[in-house]
Scaffold this active site. Structure first.
Site, PDB file in Angstrom:
ATOM      1  CG  MET A   1      73.273  22.020  74.055  1.00 61.04           C
ATOM      2  SD  MET A   1      74.083  23.349  72.578  1.00 61.04           S
ATOM      3  CE  MET A   1      75.142  23.968  73.367  1.00 61.04           C
TER       4      MET A   1
ATOM      5  CE  LYS B   1      77.540  31.705  77.855  1.00 64.24           C
ATOM      6  NZ  LYS B   1      77.490  29.829  77.350  1.00 64.24           N
TER       7      LYS B   1
ATOM      8  N   GLY C   1      71.095  24.284  65.881  1.00 67.53           N
ATOM      9  CA  GLY C   1      71.147  25.477  66.190  1.00 67.53           C
ATOM     10  C   GLY C   1      72.940  25.861  65.502  1.00 67.53           C
TER      11      GLY C   1
ATOM     12  CB  THR D   1      69.070  31.323  58.900  1.00 69.22           C
ATOM     13  OG1 THR D   1      67.899  32.027  60.050  1.00 69.22           O
ATOM     14  CG2 THR D   1      69.505  32.093  58.171  1.00 69.22           C
TER      15      THR D   1
ATOM     16  CG  ASN E   1      70.190  27.936  62.310  1.00 66.39           C
ATOM     17  OD1 ASN E   1      70.624  28.228  63.601  1.00 66.39           O
ATOM     18  ND2 ASN E   1      70.793  29.051  61.960  1.00 66.39           N
TER      19      ASN E   1
ATOM     20  N   GLY F   1      70.688  19.640  79.788  1.00 68.71           N
ATOM     21  CA  GLY F   1      72.103  20.443  80.172  1.00 68.71           C
ATOM     22  C   GLY F   1      72.524  20.282  81.331  1.00 68.71           C
TER      23      GLY F   1
ATOM     24  CG  ASP G   1      79.295  27.222  77.811  1.00 69.97           C
ATOM     25  OD1 ASP G   1      79.190  27.124  78.501  1.00 69.97           O
ATOM     26  OD2 ASP G   1      79.490  28.483  77.323  1.00 69.97           O
TER      27      ASP G   1
END
Length: 269
Positions: free
Chosen positions: A213, A68, A130, A156, A154, A237, A105
């Site tokens: 998702m 993408k 996320g 991280t 998230n 999703g 999306d």
């Protein structure tokens, strides 16, 4: 005999993609015939594969993981949605020979929630789990529907903070989440290996909808966890997949498919 309009989905891997079945259902609604295939591009050969496809009569393409961002770089023009997302999942060859990139999306996600499930986003508090490309791609369209608050968390935390700054939303460490969310959307890839986001189960207590998702078996670990901890409704999703495909189909052909019967058809496969 005139050749059929050609479309395809590019990915690696792509053999599992349900896009051909979905687009076949759209053509039945429109009453036309098209050709729609899967193209597994080499990891370092995406640009060449796309170029060959359009040079040999391709009209439009869907793009999935992991291409993408490359599709974004390849496009000559971009929609506002694609610019905001920094990623492209839909390519169309324009009459002037240029490639235009779009990202559907977010439309797919929002239409599934608001039109199929009849759950309003406006005024709601939304948690996004996320901070990868999937989540980034849906934030702009979620914001258009004026939720009261969007929180991103998230594993991280720095990545969540980066997206929060970019889009003007809030970032909260996963360990600090304590509930109060109407809609919780899982955009992590942990479900593919049966892993759960490291969140307090209490966050689902007042949740109207928990949404993953991804679709199918990969979503079940998260959805079972959410439901067993109080989420009123859970969903994978699949509707998002059909919805983003319908938006791509409209970009290519100017026809807007009805996604509801296609979702039901895909569930029955």
């Amino acid at each position: 005999m005139t050749a059929l309009p050609r479309y395809a989905v590019f990915g690696n891997p792509v053999a599992h993609s349900k896009s051909p079945q979905i687009h076949q259902q759209f053509t039945l609604q429109e009453g036309v015939d098209i050709e729609y295939g899967r193209i597994c591009a080499d990891i370092d050969g995406f640009a060449q594969a796309v170029s060959t496809f359009f040079e040999t009569g391709g009209c439009g393409a869907n793009v999935t993981v992991p291409f993408k961002q490359e599709a974004f770089a390849l496009a000559d023009e971009h929609s506002d949605r694609a610019l905001a997302a920094g990623a492209v999942n839909t390519l169309i060859l324009l009459k002037n020979g240029k490639l235009r990139g779009d990202n559907t999306d977010g439309i797919g996600l929002v239409n599934d929630i608001t039109q199929v499930k009849n759950i309003a986003i406006e005024g709601k508090t939304i948690l996004l789990l996320g901070a990868g490309g999937a989540v980034r791609g849906v934030i702009p369209v979620l914001k258009e529907h004026r939720p009261a608050r969007i929180v991103i968390a998230n594993r991280t935390h720095a990545k969540a903070e980066e997206l929060a700054r970019l889009f003007g939303i809030e970032a909260v460490p996963m360990a600090d989440l304590n509930g109060g969310f109407d809609i919780i959307i899982n955009g992590t890839s942990g479900g593919l290996s049966g892993q759960l986001p490291a969140v307090n189960p209490e966050i689902f207590r007042s949740c109207r909808l928990a949404y993953d998702m991804v679709y199918g078996d990969a979503a079940q670990t998260f959805l079972n966890f959410a439901q067993s901890n109080g989420a009123a409704e859970v969903s994978d999703g699949l509707g998002m997949l059909v919805g983003q495909a319908a938006a791509s189909y409209h970009i290519w052909r100017g026809f807007t498919p009805d996604i509801r019967p296609v979702i039901e058809y895909m569930k029955a496969l």
